[in-house]
Each structure stands twice: as C-alpha cells, then as structure tokens.
Design a protein around this motif. Structure first.
Motif, PDB file in Angstrom:
ATOM      1  N   UNK A  43      -0.978 -16.486   5.110  1.00  0.00           N
ATOM      2  CA  UNK A  43      -1.442 -15.578   4.068  1.00  0.00           C
ATOM      3  C   UNK A  43      -1.789 -14.245   4.709  1.00  0.00           C
ATOM      4  N   UNK A  44      -1.249 -13.168   4.161  1.00  0.00           N
ATOM      5  CA  UNK A  44      -1.541 -11.810   4.614  1.00  0.00           C
ATOM      6  C   UNK A  44      -2.449 -11.154   3.592  1.00  0.00           C
ATOM      7  N   UNK A  45      -3.597 -10.622   4.037  1.00  0.00           N
ATOM      8  CA  UNK A  45      -4.548  -9.941   3.158  1.00  0.00           C
ATOM      9  C   UNK A  45      -4.591  -8.473   3.552  1.00  0.00           C
ATOM     10  N   UNK A  46      -4.347  -7.585   2.578  1.00  0.00           N
ATOM     11  CA  UNK A  46      -4.370  -6.143   2.844  1.00  0.00           C
ATOM     12  C   UNK A  46      -4.933  -5.405   1.631  1.00  0.00           C
ATOM     13  N   UNK A  47      -5.537  -4.254   1.879  1.00  0.00           N
ATOM     14  CA  UNK A  47      -6.112  -3.460   0.792  1.00  0.00           C
ATOM     15  C   UNK A  47      -5.045  -2.875  -0.130  1.00  0.00           C
ATOM     16  N   UNK A  48      -3.949  -2.448   0.429  1.00  0.00           N
ATOM     17  CA  UNK A  48      -2.897  -1.799  -0.346  1.00  0.00           C
ATOM     18  C   UNK A  48      -1.787  -2.788  -0.680  1.00  0.00           C
ATOM     19  N   UNK A  49      -0.955  -2.427  -1.626  1.00  0.00           N
ATOM     20  CA  UNK A  49       0.168  -3.282  -1.999  1.00  0.00           C
ATOM     21  C   UNK A  49       1.430  -2.963  -1.209  1.00  0.00           C
ATOM     22  N   UNK A  50       1.332  -1.976  -0.314  1.00  0.00           N
ATOM     23  CA  UNK A  50       2.504  -1.552   0.439  1.00  0.00           C
ATOM     24  C   UNK A  50       2.168  -1.302   1.910  1.00  0.00           C
ATOM     25  N   UNK A  51       3.190  -1.430   2.734  1.00  0.00           N
ATOM     26  CA  UNK A  51       3.088  -1.136   4.164  1.00  0.00           C
ATOM     27  C   UNK A  51       3.470   0.324   4.357  1.00  0.00           C
ATOM     28  N   UNK A  52       2.729   1.054   5.168  1.00  0.00           N
ATOM     29  CA  UNK A  52       3.043   2.460   5.420  1.00  0.00           C
ATOM     30  C   UNK A  52       3.522   2.626   6.859  1.00  0.00           C
ATOM     31  N   UNK A  53       4.786   3.006   6.991  1.00  0.00           N
ATOM     32  CA  UNK A  53       5.382   3.220   8.311  1.00  0.00           C
ATOM     33  C   UNK A  53       5.240   4.703   8.654  1.00  0.00           C
ATOM     34  N   UNK A  54       4.134   5.061   9.292  1.00  0.00           N
ATOM     35  CA  UNK A  54       3.784   6.469   9.525  1.00  0.00           C
ATOM     36  C   UNK A  54       4.748   7.243  10.419  1.00  0.00           C
ATOM     37  N   UNK A  55       5.468   6.608  11.361  1.00  0.00           N
ATOM     38  CA  UNK A  55       6.391   7.415  12.167  1.00  0.00           C
ATOM     39  C   UNK A  55       7.482   8.115  11.341  1.00  0.00           C
ATOM     40  N   UNK A  56       7.740   7.648  10.129  1.00  0.00           N
ATOM     41  CA  UNK A  56       8.769   8.274   9.296  1.00  0.00           C
ATOM     42  C   UNK A  56       8.201   9.270   8.283  1.00  0.00           C
ATOM     43  N   UNK A  57       6.911   9.557   8.335  1.00  0.00           N
ATOM     44  CA  UNK A  57       6.324  10.481   7.371  1.00  0.00           C
ATOM     45  C   UNK A  57       6.978  11.856   7.411  1.00  0.00           C
ATOM     46  N   UNK A  58       7.304  12.347   8.587  1.00  0.00           N
ATOM     47  CA  UNK A  58       7.926  13.667   8.683  1.00  0.00           C
ATOM     48  C   UNK A  58       9.284  13.696   7.984  1.00  0.00           C
ATOM     49  N   UNK A  59      10.027  12.590   8.028  1.00  0.00           N
ATOM     50  CA  UNK A  59      11.313  12.542   7.341  1.00  0.00           C
ATOM     51  C   UNK A  59      11.136  12.526   5.826  1.00  0.00           C
ATOM     52  N   UNK A  60      10.079  11.876   5.358  1.00  0.00           N
ATOM     53  CA  UNK A  60       9.789  11.884   3.927  1.00  0.00           C
ATOM     54  C   UNK A  60       9.400  13.292   3.480  1.00  0.00           C
ATOM     55  N   UNK A  61       8.535  13.942   4.251  1.00  0.00           N
ATOM     56  CA  UNK A  61       8.089  15.287   3.894  1.00  0.00           C
ATOM     57  C   UNK A  61       9.222  16.303   3.928  1.00  0.00           C
ATOM     58  N   UNK A  62      10.203  16.068   4.779  1.00  0.00           N
ATOM     59  CA  UNK A  62      11.337  16.990   4.853  1.00  0.00           C
ATOM     60  C   UNK A  62      12.438  16.630   3.850  1.00  0.00           C
ATOM     61  N   UNK A  63      12.238  15.559   3.088  1.00  0.00           N
ATOM     62  CA  UNK A  63      13.195  15.184   2.057  1.00  0.00           C
ATOM     63  C   UNK A  63      14.362  14.348   2.538  1.00  0.00           C
TER      64      UNK A  63
END
Length: 108
Positions: A43-63
């Motif tokens: 069983x995995x317990x987490x506050x959010x319903x999604x996993x956030x892969x932060x190394x790709x944030x710059x690619x998301x911000x750049x579209x």
C-alpha cells in the motif's frame, strides 16, 4: 468527494502474507512500491493523487511536454492490481498494533 478517516491494518500477517505500507509517494516511495509489488500486499500512502517528476518541470514550462508527462496519477503508474493507493496524510503509526492512520483520505 468525501473525506473519511482511514486505518491501514497490517496485522494477521501469518494468515494473509506480508503487507508493506509505504508512506510518501516521491521517487523513493513510488519505486519502492513498484519494486515490492510482487512480494506481498503493498500500500502506497501519499498526500497528492499524482507523482511529480521535477526534473522535467523546465520542459513543461517551455511547452515541450504536457502536464500529464511530469505529473501522472499514481493509479496510472502502479496499476490497481499491483499496489493499493491511499491518498491522505499519515497522522499516526502504531507499530505494536501494526496500523497506519490516514487523515483526510479521499474516497471517490
């Protein structure tokens, strides 16, 4: 959506097999859950319903990628038959009773 208190029971291990509860759905928690998925109930317990892969944030911000590329839902990543997912905040761990209390569990 309704918020309810929830307790994950890990006792009766001799009768039911091993049950591992992983608190936290970051990189370590997610991949530990996936790695242990064949070794008993997980069983995995987490506050959010999604996993956030932060190394790709710059690619998301750049579209370059969509939001679901960097923040997929846990249920999409782990599969419901391999790992149980509980969304909420762990408020107590009772090692003697082998219980994890989760507040604010989201039940759809």
């Amino acid at each position: 959506m309704r918020l309810v208190p929830f307790v994950v029971h890990t006792n009766n291990m001799a009768e039911q097999g091993k049950h591992t509860v992983i608190v936290g759905g970051g990189f370590g928690g997610l991949f530990t859950a996936l790695g242990l998925s064949g070794a008993g109930e997980v069983t995995l317990v987490a506050n959010d319903d999604h996993y956030l892969h932060t190394p790709l944030l710059y690619e998301y911000l750049s579209g370059e990628v969509e939001a679901w590329h960097i923040a997929p839902r846990y249920t999409e990543l782990i599969g419901r038959d391999k790992v149980h997912f509980v969304q909420g905040a762990v408020t107590d761990i009772d090692f003697d009773r082998k219980e994890v209390t989760v507040a604010g569990r989201v039940r759809n």
